[in-house]
Design an enzyme around this catalytic site. Structure first.
Site, PDB file in Angstrom:
ATOM      1  N   ARG A  56       0.805  -1.230   0.000  1.00 51.45           N
ATOM      2  CA  ARG A  56       0.000   0.000   0.000  1.00 51.45           C
ATOM      3  C   ARG A  56       0.833   1.272   0.000  1.00 51.45           C
ATOM      4  O   ARG A  56       0.463   2.246  -0.659  1.00 51.45           O
ATOM      5  CB  ARG A  56      -1.068  -0.027   1.087  1.00 51.45           C
ATOM      6  CG  ARG A  56      -0.635   0.084   2.482  1.00 51.45           C
ATOM      7  CD  ARG A  56      -1.465  -0.772   3.388  1.00 51.45           C
ATOM      8  NE  ARG A  56      -0.950  -2.125   3.355  1.00 51.45           N
ATOM      9  CZ  ARG A  56      -1.692  -3.212   3.243  1.00 51.45           C
ATOM     10  NH1 ARG A  56      -2.984  -3.119   3.199  1.00 51.45           N
ATOM     11  NH2 ARG A  56      -1.123  -4.394   3.202  1.00 51.45           N
ATOM     12  N   THR A  57       1.940   1.287   0.726  1.00 46.56           N
ATOM     13  CA  THR A  57       2.710   2.531   0.799  1.00 46.56           C
ATOM     14  C   THR A  57       3.250   2.900  -0.582  1.00 46.56           C
ATOM     15  O   THR A  57       3.160   4.039  -1.030  1.00 46.56           O
ATOM     16  CB  THR A  57       3.857   2.391   1.813  1.00 46.56           C
ATOM     17  OG1 THR A  57       3.299   2.013   3.071  1.00 46.56           O
ATOM     18  CG2 THR A  57       4.617   3.688   1.989  1.00 46.56           C
ATOM     19  N   LYS A  84      23.582  -6.796  -8.025  1.00 46.61           N
ATOM     20  CA  LYS A  84      24.978  -6.951  -8.475  1.00 46.61           C
ATOM     21  C   LYS A  84      25.930  -6.321  -7.467  1.00 46.61           C
ATOM     22  O   LYS A  84      27.105  -6.104  -7.759  1.00 46.61           O
ATOM     23  CB  LYS A  84      25.169  -6.284  -9.839  1.00 46.61           C
ATOM     24  CG  LYS A  84      24.307  -6.874 -10.938  1.00 46.61           C
ATOM     25  CD  LYS A  84      24.592  -6.169 -12.257  1.00 46.61           C
ATOM     26  CE  LYS A  84      23.624  -6.605 -13.332  1.00 46.61           C
ATOM     27  NZ  LYS A  84      23.683  -5.726 -14.504  1.00 46.61           N
ATOM     28  N   ARG A 106      12.170   3.496   1.114  1.00 47.47           N
ATOM     29  CA  ARG A 106      11.872   2.519   2.171  1.00 47.47           C
ATOM     30  C   ARG A 106      13.095   1.613   2.283  1.00 47.47           C
ATOM     31  O   ARG A 106      13.606   1.117   1.271  1.00 47.47           O
ATOM     32  CB  ARG A 106      10.624   1.691   1.837  1.00 47.47           C
ATOM     33  CG  ARG A 106      10.464   0.522   2.798  1.00 47.47           C
ATOM     34  CD  ARG A 106       9.124  -0.136   2.713  1.00 47.47           C
ATOM     35  NE  ARG A 106       8.111   0.664   3.370  1.00 47.47           N
ATOM     36  CZ  ARG A 106       6.928   0.193   3.761  1.00 47.47           C
ATOM     37  NH1 ARG A 106       6.610  -1.065   3.554  1.00 47.47           N
ATOM     38  NH2 ARG A 106       6.053   0.981   4.347  1.00 47.47           N
ATOM     39  N   HIS A 134       7.887   5.950  10.327  1.00 48.22           N
ATOM     40  CA  HIS A 134       7.031   5.842   9.138  1.00 48.22           C
ATOM     41  C   HIS A 134       6.095   7.056   9.181  1.00 48.22           C
ATOM     42  O   HIS A 134       4.900   6.936   9.436  1.00 48.22           O
ATOM     43  CB  HIS A 134       6.245   4.528   9.219  1.00 48.22           C
ATOM     44  CG  HIS A 134       5.598   4.097   7.942  1.00 48.22           C
ATOM     45  ND1 HIS A 134       5.552   4.873   6.803  1.00 48.22           N
ATOM     46  CD2 HIS A 134       4.958   2.936   7.615  1.00 48.22           C
ATOM     47  CE1 HIS A 134       4.914   4.215   5.850  1.00 48.22           C
ATOM     48  NE2 HIS A 134       4.547   3.038   6.310  1.00 48.22           N
TER      49      HIS A 134
HETATM   50  C1  NCD Z   1       3.552  -1.166   7.880  1.00 50.43           C
HETATM   51  C2  NCD Z   1       4.999  -1.020   7.536  1.00 50.43           C
HETATM   52  O1  NCD Z   1       5.462  -1.476   6.501  1.00 50.43           O
HETATM   53  O2  NCD Z   1       5.666  -0.406   8.333  1.00 50.43           O
HETATM   54  N1  NCD Z   1       2.693  -1.211   6.810  1.00 50.43           N
HETATM   55  C3  NCD Z   1       2.410  -0.083   6.098  1.00 50.43           C
HETATM   56  O3  NCD Z   1       3.278   0.667   5.682  1.00 50.43           O
HETATM   57  N2  NCD Z   1       1.115   0.194   5.880  1.00 50.43           N
HETATM   58  C4  NCD Z   1       3.273  -2.114   8.945  1.00 50.43           C
HETATM   59  C5  NCD Z   1       3.679  -3.549   8.788  1.00 50.43           C
HETATM   60  O4  NCD Z   1       4.510  -3.915   7.968  1.00 50.43           O
HETATM   61  O5  NCD Z   1       3.151  -4.349   9.551  1.00 50.43           O
END
Ligand code: NCD
Length: 320
Positions: A56-57, A84, A106, A134
């Site tokens: 989703r992010t 690589k 990320r 986050h």
């Molecule tokens: C979370 C994450 O990746 O930090 N999910 C998200 O971004 N919606 C939480 C998780 O991974 O459980």
């Protein structure tokens, strides 16, 4: 938001968050249009670097950038030169040389987004770094609660589950308390951070201790991929003590809001039907995520690049 980057909630004051929430209102309106697209970031390029899995992010950031008419560059670890052996620094410098205005990162290592600010002239947005932070998740959750109740002041919010390994818990506790809510972490000792000093929170060791006294239950997934040893005897035992089971859900006051950042493990931390009940806000969270990320992208680019974007250019495109 005075800064050029968004790395943690600490980068933002309560007034900054308020401003982003108001900007988000405009982008919620844009998202509801028949053609949900505005030219605000036309000519800007945003690169997405995702070194950790995300559904989703990643999709949310990408949708947000596209709705603002930015160009996007996508980088997947599996199909890039990382396999690589290319370093993060070389990757960032390569992307920088192609000309980007911002990088959404990320990464499994806490601090990676801050590190790369040295190697790029663009804005860096943290889309989740290790257990650390986050911030856009916290902003979209703050927005979702504000949309439901107008304000977070005095709201009692329990964040339940694997707090220790959760960047969402850390950023959300920071944002919620900054906006006036009272936060309780609910977890066994093995799933709490070693120090709670950075947060103005209380702690409970059973969901039953808080369930009758909260306005919001914010459920977390067990982050198995980050756990070295099993912190609970079994998942069944975890559910028995900390899960929002169907029985506990029956007991909840009608107006208690239930949230989850996803991905959910239905049947473990949350009973299968609860997220889709009238109390569940999971779909609102995902929907608002796009508008909040539009606000963040807009705000960062408007302060770091062409000043003519300093005022929202969110009029409907001709014909819309
Ligand atoms: C979370 C994450 O990746 O930090 N999910 C998200 O971004 N919606 C939480 C998780 O991974 O459980």
């Amino acid at each position: 938001m005075g800064a050029t980057h968004l790395l943690t909630i600490d980068d933002l004051s309560a007034a900054d968050i308020d401003e982003l929430m108001r900007l988000t209102d405009s982008f919620v309106e844009v998202s509801e249009r028949r053609i949900p697209k505005v030219p605000a970031l036309r000519g800007r390029t945003v690169a997405f670097l995702f070194y950790e899995d995300s559904t989703r992010t990643r999709l949310s950031f990408e949708t947000a950038a596209k709705r603002l008419s930015a160009d996007t560059m996508n980088f997947s670890v599996g199909s890039s030169s990382v396999s690589k052996g290319e370093s993060l620094r070389d990757t960032v410098q390569t992307i920088q040389a192609m000309g980007v205005d911002g990088i959404v990162l990320r990464h499994k290592s806490a601090g990676a987004p801050k590190l790369i600010t040295q190697w790029t002239d663009g804005s860096v947005i943290n889309a989740g770094d290790g257990w650390h932070a986050h911030p856009t998740q916290a902003l979209l959750d703050t927005y979702t609660l504000r949309q439901q109740r107008g304000s977070l002041t005095g709201m009692r919010i329990a964040i339940v589950g694997d707090i220790k390994h959760s960047r969402v818990a850390r950023s959300n506790a920071a944002a919620f308390t900054k906006m006036g809510a009272k936060v309780t972490f609910v977890a066994p000792k093995t799933l709490l951070p070693s120090s709670l000093e950075p947060w103005d929170v209380t702690v409970a060791h059973s969901i039953d201790d808080v369930i009758d006294e909260v306005d919001v239950l914010y459920m977390l997934r067990m982050q198995m991929e980050r756990q070295e040893r099993s912190p609970v005897p079994s998942l069944r035992e975890y559910t028995r003590q900390f899960g929002l089971t169907a029985q506990r859900f029956q007991r909840l006051n009608d107006d208690v809001l239930v949230m989850h950042p996803g991905p959910m493990n239905r049947g473990v931390e949350i009973a299968a039907d609860v997220p889709d009940s009238v109390n569940g806000l999971v779909t609102d969270q995902v929907r608002n995520g796009v508008a909040v990320r539009m606000a963040v992208l807009f705000k960062l680019f408007s302060t770091t690049s062409d000043p003519s974007f300093s005022k929202p250019t969110i009029a409907a495109p001709a014909g819309a």
